[in-house]
Structures are given as structure tokens and as C-alpha cells.
Design an enzyme around this catalytic site. Structure first.
Site, PDB file in Angstrom:
ATOM      1  N   ASP A 196       5.842  11.301  -6.500  1.00  0.00           N
ATOM      2  CA  ASP A 196       6.950  12.150  -6.062  1.00  0.00           C
ATOM      3  C   ASP A 196       7.263  11.895  -4.588  1.00  0.00           C
ATOM      4  OD1 ASP A 196       8.750  14.142  -5.450  1.00  0.00           O
ATOM      5  OD2 ASP A 196       7.393  15.808  -5.867  1.00  0.00           O
ATOM      6  N   HIS A 231      -0.266  -9.346  -7.323  1.00  0.00           N
ATOM      7  CA  HIS A 231      -1.345  -8.730  -8.115  1.00  0.00           C
ATOM      8  C   HIS A 231      -2.720  -8.955  -7.506  1.00  0.00           C
ATOM      9  CE1 HIS A 231      -3.343  -6.833 -11.349  1.00  0.00           C
ATOM     10  NE2 HIS A 231      -2.622  -7.284 -12.352  1.00  0.00           N
TER      11      HIS A 231
END
Length: 462
Positions: A385, A171
Site C-alpha cells: 500500500d 532476479h
């Protein structure tokens, strides 16, 4: 290696995952070897953990001849040419200052196959995922924070032609918008691009502490208070809930006219805060906190540059007593959330950076009677995608952050009826979870409909 585990959730789904040996994927071509400092927002103690993320894709006829493992592995190697700090290793310098040693060693990659189809998951395509520990294998020593790969990636082929991409993300390297930017670049390369449409920008010096540092804001999210109750972080259960359009409309109808400008985030956050506080049966005179992760990118003058992928947020805390939160009309909680979001300005984030330096970077947010929410629905990871179309699910793989279970991530999702909405997962003790579910159902005024056609329960060892 092969292993077979049954899910400990209410789902009876069992499947076998066969994994190849983990391997390092380096950048496709040599990249600069240099040291890059993280910002004083990046390297705070509260962000020193790995976030499990997951993308689930169905079969795509036009990609039938393509192997998702090879497509994603090759695209990752090409993406690391532009995001080459991810191929390096974190080092810790004087005063716990973190930096990236851009060694070009690469990220950890695991190829796997599961003898299960997407359809067999049924309503389990949301946290908690069956056998998730098999879909994102913990490579030994990979959970160390420094001197290890900054990304751990596992691509698991499914029998139906779909696949699951699971990721452990350090993170300190990026936040939600930064992660989405990286994922979009990776997906673009998988679809044939030669460079990302948005060039990555490091510029971590923009969020360094001032010289001299000075705390100019009130940071109640970092107040250190005594817990009056024993720890309840054991034997927790995790459950996902779905907010559909009717639920949001019901919440909005219950607030006064002067609050109608409030966002969906405000409504959902206020609702969860009240439901969780009631479920936990906190004494009326005890303070409770809701920390809202607020993106500060556009709140700078000038804004942080397009392409900046570091952490650019803080989590200012709304604070009130449990009694006031639960007894006042719902609009009271909504107004508190809306007000605390308004505190997020450039000065607030700069004050956080200064605070971290003055406190030696080891200051943790308050965990006592606290709850944190992150609105990942805004970044819409389902839209990433790789050539197989939109993800069936894209977002956080579970609730919690590091060792703190009191964090929920709002992710965009569809429910079993095909409705677009927002899903979130929450950890609570079993009895409190039942109270939360009843309170949630009451607040959304949807008693005549299933509150979530795919809510699941899982025992945790937290």
C-alpha cells in the site's frame, strides 16, 4: 515520446501511453561505496534474468491531491538509502562470480501517462496485460545483465486517478520474499515512514559454498537430458486461469484421507502438472519434471536472519513418467509434490551452492519436459500500500522466466465475481492450450461455472 499500440490479446482495448525520458533515481543521501558479493545461490545462471512485475491501483479519494509519480519517486529515493545495493551495478569477477558495485548511481525511473481508465481494462487486469510493452518500456541496453541499473521502474498515471507501477527486477538481487520486503519498505516510506519497519540484511556469505564444496544431495532438477522432440517454444499463447475456493475444495475431495494434510500449493501444483502433461501429449514412457520453488529461510538452524532479502530458495524436482502421472489417481501427483517439498532443508540449499561453484555457475536447470511453479500468493503483493490502498492486482506480469516459458507464478487475486483465490498464467502452443483448458475444467469439477471470468489469450513471439 508518445506511442499508440493495440493489444494483441483478445481484448480490443487500445490506449496511448506518453512517457517522459527515463531518468536515474539515486538514494536521497550519500550511501557507502563498496563491493558486495552475491551469494552462490544468487548468482547461478538460472537467475540471471529480469523479472517483470506489476502493481495496479485504483483511485483513492484521500489521495486526490497527491501525484503518484512524485510520491513513488521520492519514496524510492528514500528507500534506496537503506537498500543502497539496488542503486549500484553488477560486476562479474573471476570464475563468473557476481558482485554489486555500490556506486549510488540509482535505478531507472520512467514517468508516464495513459489515456485510459482502470474500468476500461475490464477483465484484462491479469496476465497478459494489454500493451504491456508500453506500461514497462524497455530502455535501450537496460536488458544487459551487468553494468546496468538493477531496477527499471515505470509509473503510469491513468485518466481515472489510478496508476500502474511496473518493474523490471534483476532476479539475482532477491527472491519473492525479498522483493516483498523491499516493496513494503518502499510503500512505508511513501506513507510517511522515516525508515523501514524491517531493516534490510545483506549477509550473503550465509549462502556461500563450503570449502571444499561437496554435493550431498541428489539434484534431479539439474540433470542434463536429451530432448526427443523439436523445440515448441515458438508461436505460444499465454492464458490466465483462476483457482477459487470451490476449485480447491473439489481437488481436495479427490485425494485420499492420508493426504488431507497437503497444502493448497500441493493441490494446485499437482493439478497443473497433470493438466499440462496431458495437454502436451507427452509419450507415456518419457520422464516429466515438476520443479517446486521452495523457500528455505525457515529451514535453516538457526533460520536466515529476519530482513535477509537475497535469494533463499531452490527448486527440487519431482520426476515420474508421463504415463504414471496421467493414469494414476490424482493423489499420486499430490504425494510426489508433497514429498519433494520435504527435501528442502538447509543441507539441500547448501548442496546447491556447492554444486554451482563446482560447475562454474553456468549450470542451468533441466528444461526438457519440465515445468516450474512459484507460489507468489504466499507473499501477497496486492497488500503493498503506497497510500492508495490495496492493489487491484499485484504480482508477476507474465509467465515464463528469461528464455524459458515453462514457469508459472501463483498470485493472489479476485475473479470477476469478487471471489478471493489464486491466479496463474501459462504458456502453451495453441492446440495444447485448448486441451489444457478442458483438462483443467474437468479436474476442478466446475463445468457449470465459468472457469475464469477473466481468462485472456495472447499470441507471443517466444
Amino acid at each position: 515520446m508518445a506511442s499508440s499500440l493495440s493489444s494483441s490479446s483478445s481484448s480490443s482495448l487500445k490506449f496511448t501511453v506518453r512517457r517522459c525520458q527515463p531518468q536515474l533515481v539515486p538514494p536521497a543521501i550519500p550511501t557507502p561505496h563498496e563491493l558486495k558479493l552475491l551469494s552462490d545461490i544468487d548468482d547461478q545462471q538460472a537467475l540471471r534474468f529480469h523479472v517483470p512485475m506489476i502493481q495496479i491501483y485504483g483511485k483513492q479519494a484521500s489521495m486526490a491531491e497527491k501525484d503518484p509519480v512524485e510520491v513513488i519517486r521520492q519514496a524510492l529515493s528514500q528507500t534506496l538509502v537503506f537498500y543502497y545495493p539496488f542503486a549500484g551495478r553488477l560486476r562479474e569477477g573471476p570464475h563468473r562470480k557476481l558482485m554489486v558495485d555500490c556506486t549510488g548511481e540509482g535505478v531507472m525511473f520512467i514517468e508516464a501517462d495513459a489515456d485510459v481508465t482502470l474500468a476500461q481494462f475490464g477483465d484484462s487486469l491479469q496476465p497478459p496485460f494489454p500493451c504491456f510493452q508500453e506500461l514497462l518500456y524497455h530502455v535501450p541496453d537496460s536488458q544487459q545483465f551487468t553494468d546496468t541499473p538493477l531496477l527499471l521502474v515505470q509509473v503510469t498515471r491513468l485518466k481515472c486517478g489510478g496508476f500502474i507501477l511496473a518493474i523490471h527486477l534483476n532476479h539475482t538481487m532477491c527472491d519473492g520474499p525479498g522483493y516483498l520486503q523491499f516493496m513494503n519498505a518502499w510503500a512505508e516510506m511513501a506513507r510517511g515512514a522515516t525508515k523501514p519497519s524491517i531493516a534490510p540484511v545483506w549477509r550473503r556469505e550465509l549462502l556461500m559454498a563450503r570449502d571444499p564444496p561437496r554435493i550431498t544431495c541428489n539434484h534431479r532438477e539439474y540433470e542434463q537430458i536429451q530432448d526427443t522432440l523439436p523445440s515448441s517454444n515458438h508461436n505460444l499463447v499465454q492464458r490466465s486461469f483462476f483457482f477459487g475456493p470451490l476449485d480447491i475444495a473439489a481437488l481436495r475431495k479427490s485425494i485420499p484421507q492420508h493426504l488431507q494434510h497437503c497444502s493448497t500449493f500441493d493441490l494446485i501444483t499437482a493439478c497443473l502438472w497433470r493438466c499440462r502433461t496431458k495437454a502436451m501429449q507427452i509419450e507415456a514412457d518419457e520422464d516429466v519434471r515438476m520443479m517446486c520453488i521452495v523457500n528455505a529461510r525457515g529451514r535453516f538452524n538457526p533460520p536466515l536472519p529476519v530482513g535477509y532479502y537475497g535469494n533463499g530458495f531452490a527448486y527440487p524436482a519431482a520426476v515420474t513418467s508421463a504415463g504414471k502421472l496421467c493414469r494414476n489417481p490424482f493423489g499420486y501427483a499430490v504425494e510426489l509434490i508433497n514429498k519433494v517439498k520435504g527435501e528442502m532443508k538447509e543441507e539441500y540449499l547448501q548442496s546447491v551452492a556447492d554444486l554451482m561453484v563446482m560447475k562454474g555457475r553456468n549450470l542451468l536447470f533441466t528444461t526438457v519436459r519440465s515445468y516450474i511453479v512459484s507460489y507468489l500468493a504466499r507473499v501477497n503483493l496486492r497488500a503493498v500500500d503506497f497510500g492508495w490502498g490495496e492493489a487491484v492486482y499485484g504480482g508477476a506480469a507474465q509467465a515464463g522466466a528469461g528464455r524459458f516459458p515453462g514457469v508459472s507464478y501463483f498470485c493472489s487475486a479476485k475473479n470477476g465475481r469478487g471471489e478471493e483465490g489464486i491466479i496463474f498464467s501459462i504458456y502453451l502452443p495453441p492446440e495444447a492450450m485448448e486441451r489444457f483448458a478442458k483438462e483443467f475444467n474437468h479436474m476442478t469439477r466446475n463445468q457449470n461455472q465459468p472457469q475464469s471470468t477473466s481468462a485472456k489469450l495472447i499470441m507471443s513471439t517466444l
